[in-house]
Design an enzyme around this catalytic site. Sequence first.
Site, short mmCIF file in Angstrom:
data_model
loop_
_atom_site.label_atom_id
_atom_site.label_comp_id
_atom_site.label_asym_id
_atom_site.label_seq_id
_atom_site.Cartn_x
_atom_site.Cartn_y
_atom_site.Cartn_z
N ASP A 1 0.69 -1.34 0.00
CA ASP A 1 0.16 0.00 -0.24
C ASP A 1 0.87 1.25 0.08
O ASP A 1 0.42 2.37 0.77
CB ASP A 1 -0.97 0.03 1.18
CG ASP A 1 -2.18 -1.25 1.05
OD1 ASP A 1 -2.11 -1.75 0.04
OD2 ASP A 1 -2.85 -1.25 2.02
N LYS B 1 -6.35 -5.42 -3.74
CA LYS B 1 -6.91 -5.87 -2.74
C LYS B 1 -7.99 -5.05 -2.17
O LYS B 1 -8.11 -3.68 -2.48
CB LYS B 1 -5.94 -6.38 -1.67
CG LYS B 1 -5.21 -5.13 -0.78
CD LYS B 1 -4.23 -5.60 0.21
CE LYS B 1 -3.40 -4.40 0.91
NZ LYS B 1 -4.27 -3.82 1.72
N CYS C 1 -2.26 -2.83 7.45
CA CYS C 1 -2.31 -3.85 6.36
C CYS C 1 -0.86 -4.56 6.08
O CYS C 1 -0.81 -5.82 5.83
CB CYS C 1 -2.30 -2.95 5.12
SG CYS C 1 -4.06 -2.27 4.92
#
Length: 227
Positions: free
Chosen positions: A24, A133, A166
């Site tokens: 991310d 995702k 995450c």
Amino acid sequence: MITLPTRPEPLAIDLARAAVVVVDMQNAFATAGGLLDLAGHDISGAPPVVKTIGAVLGAARAAGMQVIYLQTGYKPDLSNGGDDTSPNPRKETALCLMRARPELKGQLLVEGTWDFQIVDELQPQAADLVVLKTRYSGFARTTLDARLRERGIRYLFFVGIATNVCVESTLRDAYFHEYWPILVTDGAMQAGPPAAHEATIFNVESFFGWTLTASQLRGILSGRATR
């Protein structure tokens, strides 16, 4: 096999079966005006993390190691974010903030937006994999596990944001899927106070994997760089 100077003890791995997982590294999490910044989190630590990750990726690519990007993104109608039966819309920061501030609807972590894009300094290259995702873990509802297995990858070096969300979620799932997870401690940044980052390091070293620094990893990879 090569032995890494990891904590809490050295770990022997096969670098030919290793990959760097970039979690991310999007404007949402690493850039002023992005999701984390709008949500009130301190992102002042992001620029050095971006620089550290860039150096790690340079060393990894030179050594012929696979690089995998995880990228969170929702469809414009948010239909893949979860319905009323899912807890995700009640806890995921982008979905919560867009609900609380209607003027932001469609702007946070929505595919095609600036917030969704990977930061300019860390753009994927042709040989890299990008896995989209919609949940904190990169293994949830994605092709990540299948793509790792088809390449024979077993050892995963984790970098990215946020350490305690995450990154840790994906690292834990990697452990549960029988991969060997290694957190690059200075290649990640938390959402929240610094203690959150330290808590993840404690969790990884105690229960789910191993840690090392970016300079330690680059030192190992520099000796394996392709000529």
